[in-house]
Design a protein around this motif. Structure first.
Motif, PDB file in Angstrom:
ATOM      1  N   THR A  39      52.858  29.832  56.401  1.00 44.84           N
ATOM      2  CA  THR A  39      54.099  30.613  56.507  1.00 44.84           C
ATOM      3  C   THR A  39      54.092  31.466  57.774  1.00 44.84           C
ATOM      4  O   THR A  39      55.108  31.575  58.470  1.00 44.84           O
ATOM      5  CB  THR A  39      54.271  31.517  55.281  1.00 44.84           C
ATOM      6  OG1 THR A  39      53.060  32.254  55.068  1.00 44.84           O
ATOM      7  CG2 THR A  39      54.581  30.690  54.049  1.00 44.84           C
ATOM      8  N   MET A  40      52.942  32.078  58.074  1.00 47.14           N
ATOM      9  CA  MET A  40      52.831  32.895  59.275  1.00 47.14           C
ATOM     10  C   MET A  40      52.664  32.036  60.527  1.00 47.14           C
ATOM     11  O   MET A  40      53.168  32.363  61.598  1.00 47.14           O
ATOM     12  CB  MET A  40      51.666  33.877  59.143  1.00 47.14           C
ATOM     13  CG  MET A  40      51.931  35.002  58.159  1.00 47.14           C
ATOM     14  SD  MET A  40      53.343  36.019  58.685  1.00 47.14           S
ATOM     15  CE  MET A  40      53.460  37.134  57.280  1.00 47.14           C
ATOM     16  N   ALA A  41      51.940  30.926  60.379  1.00 52.65           N
ATOM     17  CA  ALA A  41      51.786  30.018  61.515  1.00 52.65           C
ATOM     18  C   ALA A  41      53.140  29.463  61.957  1.00 52.65           C
ATOM     19  O   ALA A  41      53.377  29.243  63.152  1.00 52.65           O
ATOM     20  CB  ALA A  41      50.835  28.884  61.143  1.00 52.65           C
ATOM     21  N   ALA A  42      54.035  29.262  61.005  1.00 54.15           N
ATOM     22  CA  ALA A  42      55.371  28.760  61.339  1.00 54.15           C
ATOM     23  C   ALA A  42      56.119  29.738  62.232  1.00 54.15           C
ATOM     24  O   ALA A  42      56.799  29.339  63.191  1.00 54.15           O
ATOM     25  CB  ALA A  42      56.162  28.509  60.055  1.00 54.15           C
ATOM     26  N   ALA A  43      55.999  31.027  61.919  1.00 57.84           N
ATOM     27  CA  ALA A  43      56.620  32.034  62.779  1.00 57.84           C
ATOM     28  C   ALA A  43      56.012  31.987  64.172  1.00 57.84           C
ATOM     29  O   ALA A  43      56.709  32.165  65.184  1.00 57.84           O
ATOM     30  CB  ALA A  43      56.449  33.420  62.162  1.00 57.84           C
ATOM     31  N   GLY A  44      54.696  31.752  64.253  1.00 60.28           N
ATOM     32  CA  GLY A  44      54.038  31.657  65.542  1.00 60.28           C
ATOM     33  C   GLY A  44      54.530  30.485  66.367  1.00 60.28           C
ATOM     34  O   GLY A  44      54.697  30.598  67.594  1.00 60.28           O
ATOM     35  N   LEU A  45      54.757  29.348  65.729  1.00 57.00           N
ATOM     36  CA  LEU A  45      55.287  28.188  66.447  1.00 57.00           C
ATOM     37  C   LEU A  45      56.666  28.477  67.023  1.00 57.00           C
ATOM     38  O   LEU A  45      56.977  28.093  68.159  1.00 57.00           O
ATOM     39  CB  LEU A  45      55.344  26.977  65.515  1.00 57.00           C
ATOM     40  CG  LEU A  45      54.004  26.280  65.255  1.00 57.00           C
ATOM     41  CD1 LEU A  45      54.121  25.314  64.075  1.00 57.00           C
ATOM     42  CD2 LEU A  45      53.526  25.548  66.507  1.00 57.00           C
ATOM     43  N   VAL A  46      57.508  29.158  66.254  1.00 59.33           N
ATOM     44  CA  VAL A  46      58.818  29.547  66.774  1.00 59.33           C
ATOM     45  C   VAL A  46      58.658  30.534  67.932  1.00 59.33           C
ATOM     46  O   VAL A  46      59.341  30.437  68.954  1.00 59.33           O
ATOM     47  CB  VAL A  46      59.692  30.154  65.655  1.00 59.33           C
ATOM     48  CG1 VAL A  46      60.998  30.710  66.232  1.00 59.33           C
ATOM     49  CG2 VAL A  46      59.989  29.114  64.581  1.00 59.33           C
ATOM     50  N   ALA A  47      57.724  31.479  67.792  1.00 58.30           N
ATOM     51  CA  ALA A  47      57.499  32.464  68.848  1.00 58.30           C
ATOM     52  C   ALA A  47      57.137  31.795  70.165  1.00 58.30           C
ATOM     53  O   ALA A  47      57.590  32.219  71.241  1.00 58.30           O
ATOM     54  CB  ALA A  47      56.404  33.434  68.424  1.00 58.30           C
ATOM     55  N   LEU A  48      56.354  30.730  70.105  1.00 51.19           N
ATOM     56  CA  LEU A  48      55.915  30.058  71.322  1.00 51.19           C
ATOM     57  C   LEU A  48      57.047  29.307  72.021  1.00 51.19           C
ATOM     58  O   LEU A  48      56.900  28.897  73.174  1.00 51.19           O
ATOM     59  CB  LEU A  48      54.769  29.092  71.007  1.00 51.19           C
ATOM     60  CG  LEU A  48      53.436  29.764  70.669  1.00 51.19           C
ATOM     61  CD1 LEU A  48      52.415  28.736  70.207  1.00 51.19           C
ATOM     62  CD2 LEU A  48      52.904  30.552  71.873  1.00 51.19           C
ATOM     63  N   GLU A  49      58.177  29.160  71.350  1.00 47.61           N
ATOM     64  CA  GLU A  49      59.347  28.561  71.989  1.00 47.61           C
ATOM     65  C   GLU A  49      60.070  29.562  72.897  1.00 47.61           C
ATOM     66  O   GLU A  49      60.959  29.168  73.660  1.00 47.61           O
ATOM     67  CB  GLU A  49      60.322  28.045  70.930  1.00 47.61           C
ATOM     68  CG  GLU A  49      59.766  26.934  70.051  1.00 47.61           C
ATOM     69  CD  GLU A  49      60.698  26.576  68.909  1.00 47.61           C
ATOM     70  OE1 GLU A  49      61.797  27.184  68.828  1.00 47.61           O
ATOM     71  OE2 GLU A  49      60.335  25.712  68.089  1.00 47.61           O
ATOM     72  N   GLY A  50      59.679  30.847  72.799  1.00 38.71           N
ATOM     73  CA  GLY A  50      60.402  31.881  73.536  1.00 38.71           C
ATOM     74  C   GLY A  50      59.695  32.398  74.772  1.00 38.71           C
ATOM     75  O   GLY A  50      60.042  33.474  75.272  1.00 38.71           O
ATOM     76  N   ILE A  51      58.726  31.648  75.293  1.00 35.83           N
ATOM     77  CA  ILE A  51      57.945  32.138  76.428  1.00 35.83           C
ATOM     78  C   ILE A  51      58.819  32.443  77.630  1.00 35.83           C
ATOM     79  O   ILE A  51      58.665  33.469  78.299  1.00 35.83           O
ATOM     80  CB  ILE A  51      56.844  31.120  76.782  1.00 35.83           C
ATOM     81  CG1 ILE A  51      55.796  31.059  75.676  1.00 35.83           C
ATOM     82  CG2 ILE A  51      56.183  31.464  78.115  1.00 35.83           C
ATOM     83  CD1 ILE A  51      54.789  29.941  75.821  1.00 35.83           C
ATOM     84  N   GLU A  52      59.774  31.548  77.929  1.00 35.14           N
ATOM     85  CA  GLU A  52      60.597  31.748  79.124  1.00 35.14           C
ATOM     86  C   GLU A  52      61.451  33.006  79.031  1.00 35.14           C
ATOM     87  O   GLU A  52      61.836  33.588  80.055  1.00 35.14           O
ATOM     88  CB  GLU A  52      61.478  30.522  79.380  1.00 35.14           C
ATOM     89  CG  GLU A  52      62.552  30.279  78.339  1.00 35.14           C
ATOM     90  CD  GLU A  52      62.059  29.508  77.115  1.00 35.14           C
ATOM     91  OE1 GLU A  52      62.919  29.131  76.283  1.00 35.14           O
ATOM     92  OE2 GLU A  52      60.836  29.287  76.975  1.00 35.14           O
TER      93      GLU A  52
END
Length: 364
Positions: free
Chosen positions: A248-261
């Protein structure tokens, strides 16, 4: 880890610039958390954790990665995996490792911190030469060198690849592992014009945070080789951290990594804040714009009263190291919040910065 405070000043919510850890998860993160595929991570069966670790290793250019609770834990398990007890770790004097994590490193890893003094958190091979060449049975043996990229207390300063290569070469020649505390690694990459994997290629271990800048609720990654990951996972277990259905928390992390730019937008907000502070506090603000999302004011003994006065005006900042006030922009702050912070700084300056102080040793 700092937590967002549920408070308000009058009827207006405060502008929270203490850290980029105070952000709230986005709607997309919450949706991903609710629909995440999960399994028992203890058995290596959580598919979302495995996907996050694979993505982290890909971004950092390493063989493997390990999901942990926080940046402090990521640093600690890297040290436990690589540094024998009784040795020393060399880091810049104002890094988080020295300022805020040395008690963990000493108490749990049996490793002492040796500080070198750099400029804006940066140092070079010449600063390490004597320590790395030391061969004296009466003195501690160096077990690791660590850099912090970006360097928080240095105003979010960014290591260049050339400077990092210089340090990495000195470490390789001495047979000492190089660790990068990259809590804000992607801020550094965006500002420095390089990819995170270029840092990973120069370091034995690299960490990055999902909750600083990227906005996830928790979690950091230790990016490393497969053998180091095994040793770090063992250390994580020894520290009492056993994940179960943590996807559940890892899923939030995957979404977070889409926002690097989008971190570049935080950097631009920091530029606006720095320009505003320079206009209203010309004697105290740095002349140069910040490299990333951190703005600092070196106020010496005036720092604490300045922080307290801003809080009364609805602006939350922190004294990150003694005498240094830090403002951190993030995606939960907008231009209006920056303007409010600048206006509040202008209002409190006469009462906190103008009066002379009798305290000796003030940092300029």
């Amino acid at each position: 880890m700092l937590e967002r405070e549920e408070e308000s000043v009058g009827d207006v919510a405060p502008v929270d610039l203490r850290s980029d850890t105070v952000t709230r998860p986005t709607g997309r993160m919450l949706e991903a958390m609710a629909s995440a595929r999960v399994g028992d991570d203890f058995y290596g069966e959580d598919p979302t954790v495995l996907a996050l670790e694979e993505r982290a290793a890909e971004l950092a250019g390493t063989e493997d990665a390990l999901f942990v609770v926080s940046g402090t834990m990521a640093n600690l398990v890297a040290i436990l995996a690589l540094v024998p007890r009784g040795r020393e770790l060399i880091a810049e004097a104002d890094t988080d490792l020295v300022r805020w994590e040395s008690h963990s490193v000493a108490g749990l890893a049996g490793v002492q911190l040796t500080a070198v003094h750099g400029t804006d958190g940066m140092f070079g091979a010449a600063d390490l030469e004597e320590l790395l060449a030391r061969d004296d049975w009466r003195a501690p043996q160096t077990g690791m060198v660590a850099v912090e990229n970006t360097h928080s207390a240095g105003g979010g300063s960014v290591w260049s690849l050339d400077r990092l290569e210089e340090v990495a070469s000195a470490c390789r020649a001495a047979g000492v592992p190089l660790h990068c505390d990259g809590a804000r690694l992607f801020n550094a990459a965006v500002a420095g014009g390089y990819a995170a994997h270029e840092v990973g290629a120069l370091c034995d271990t690299v960490t990055f945070s999902l909750y600083k800048g990227l906005g996830a609720p928790m979690g950091s990654l230790l990016c490393c080789g497969a053998e180091v990951r095994t040793a770090a996972a063992r250390a994580r277990r020894q520290l009492g951290c056993t994940f179960r259905q943590i996807g559940t928390m890892a899923a939030a992390g995957l979404v977070a990594l889409e926002g690097i730019e989008h971190l570049a937008e935080d950097h631009e907000l920091a530029h606006r804040l720095a320009r505003g502070l320079r206009d209203v506090l010309p004697e105290w603000a740095a002349p140069a714009l910040p490299s990333t999302n951190i703005v600092t004011l070196r106020l010496g003994p005036r720092a604490a009263p300045f922080v307290a006065a801003l809080r009364e005006r609805g602006v939350l900042v922190t004294e990150v190291v003694p005498g240094v006030v830090r403002f951190v922009t993030h995606r939960d702050v907008d231009s209006a919040g920056v303007e409010l912070a600048v206006a509040a700084a202008a209002r409190v300056a006469p009462e906190t910065l103008a009066a002379p102080l009798a305290t000796a040793g003030e940092r300029a």
